[in-house]
Write an enzyme that holds these catalytic residues in place. Structure first.
Site, PDB file in Angstrom:
ATOM      1  N   GLU A 120      -4.222   7.892  -5.182  1.00  0.00           N
ATOM      2  CA  GLU A 120      -4.515   7.188  -6.425  1.00  0.00           C
ATOM      3  C   GLU A 120      -5.879   7.611  -6.943  1.00  0.00           C
ATOM      4  OE1 GLU A 120      -4.179   3.012  -5.597  1.00  0.00           O
ATOM      5  OE2 GLU A 120      -2.003   3.092  -5.341  1.00  0.00           O
TER       6      GLU A 120
ATOM      7  N   HIS B 112      -1.114   0.576  -9.925  1.00  0.00           N
ATOM      8  CA  HIS B 112      -1.862  -0.334  -9.054  1.00  0.00           C
ATOM      9  C   HIS B 112      -2.523  -1.447  -9.874  1.00  0.00           C
ATOM     10  CE1 HIS B 112      -3.991  -0.522  -4.901  1.00  0.00           C
ATOM     11  NE2 HIS B 112      -3.805  -1.738  -5.387  1.00  0.00           N
TER      12      HIS B 112
ATOM     13  N   ARG C  63       0.834  -1.189   0.000  1.00  0.00           N
ATOM     14  CA  ARG C  63       0.000   0.000   0.000  1.00  0.00           C
ATOM     15  C   ARG C  63       0.875   1.247   0.000  1.00  0.00           C
ATOM     16  NH1 ARG C  63      -3.477  -2.549  -1.676  1.00  0.00           N
ATOM     17  NH2 ARG C  63      -5.642  -2.810  -0.962  1.00  0.00           N
TER      18      ARG C  63
END
Length: 324
Positions: free
Chosen positions: A264, A286, A235
């Site tokens: 994000e 991601h 993360r």
């Protein structure tokens, strides 16, 4: 009872993934994405909500008296006010463990790229073909390093971390863990300071919590070997991004590969883009979780959770092979 099932954000499931039919009588409604201000209207009359990333908070749920179940097409449950759901009898289902293999493999792929530089040399050959780089007999533009015998230091102790360890050992790497909660100790587990000092590859495979936020900052990066690399598929925020940028710009690290950011999706003005042309830096948006296999398993289980819920309520609407 005929259920109304609303998929709030089918953009979260990639092209080519087959959404299985639900085996009970129902109305199916699917949206590409749902903004917060659209949520209540779109879920009006729905008994089941399916979401990949759209949050469902008390302010929304309190306006949806027909909602019986929320199926999360993801592992975490933090996008839903679970306590409120429990108090109101709304079932919340998630899909733990679906990304174990895909995130682990992506982590190792990034590690390989930083050490072996296969894509870097491919781009170099593109330049040779375009006439912007001189052909040579031997190329040493990007140093290549072996992984066998190196120490893989893993922050985490969950299924992904353990799978990364299996893959590292198969390559011939030595493996050490740091369990950020301090719940595990013994052979293979070391302090964070020891992990930082000795690792050739520091792999982040843990969630972001108050305990792990900025776990690796400037002081921690300063302890690492100057040729060590960091791979973060856990993360954003576990590794302090400002400290990482500074360490890379000063040549303090051998490389970094990042699949997750604090903010994000990444916007063009994100400071991380200062590193985008750095030869030893990899930035992905991601995507480590999103292999075709993993996404198919994810949606299968998310729909399976819905079917199981309806079955458990002994609804007379349940029947085999019902069409959407």
């Amino acid at each position: 009872m005929k259920h109304r099932v609303v998929f709030l954000d089918d953009e979260g499931i990639g092209p080519g993934v087959v959404i299985p039919d639900l085996p009970f009588e129902h109305e199916w409604v699917s949206y590409h994405y749902t903004q917060p201000e659209q949520l209540v209207e779109r879920l009006k009359g729905a008994t089941v909500a399916l979401t990949c990333s759209v949050p469902l908070r008390e302010e929304h749920l309190s306006q949806l008296p027909d909602l019986q179940m929320i199926s999360l097409a993801l592992t975490g449950t933090d996008i839903v006010d679970v306590d409120y759901c429990q108090a109101r009898g709304i079932k919340v289902g998630n899909v733990p463990g679906y990304a174990t293999n895909t995130v682990a493999e992506h982590s190792v792929a990034m590690m390989f790229e930083l050490f072996r530089r296969a894509s870097s040399y491919h781009r170099l050959m593109q330049q040779v073909h375009a006439g912007t780089h001189e052909p040579k007999n031997i190329y040493f533009d990007f140093p290549i390093r072996d992984l066998r015998g190196r120490l893989l230091g893993i922050v985490g102790n969950g299924p992904i971390a353990k799978r990364v360890a299996e893959l590292g050992k198969a390559i011939g790497m030595k493996v050490s863990f740091h369990d950020r909660g301090g719940r595990y100790s013994g052979p293979g587990f070391v302090s964070l300071d020891e992990l930082l000092r000795n690792s050739d590859v520091l792999m982040i495979n843990c969630p972001l919590t108050e305990e792990t936020r900025d776990l690796v900052g400037a002081a921690q990066l300063a302890q690492m070997k100057p040729d060590a690399v960091i791979v973060n598929t856990g993360r954003g925020g576990v590794v302090n991004e400002a400290a990482l940028i500074d360490a890379m710009e000063r040549g303090q690290l051998g490389g970094a590969a990042v699949d997750v950011l604090e903010q994000e999706p990444a916007q063009p003005d994100n400071p991380i883009f200062r590193l985008i042309d750095h030869p030893n830096f990899i930035l992905n948006p991601h995507v480590a979780w999103s292999s075709q296999d993993a996404m198919q398993g994810l949606i299968n289980q998310a729909l399976g959770n819905i079917a199981q819920f309806v079955n458990s309520t002994h609804s007379p609407a349940l029947r085999s092979g019902a069409a959407r």
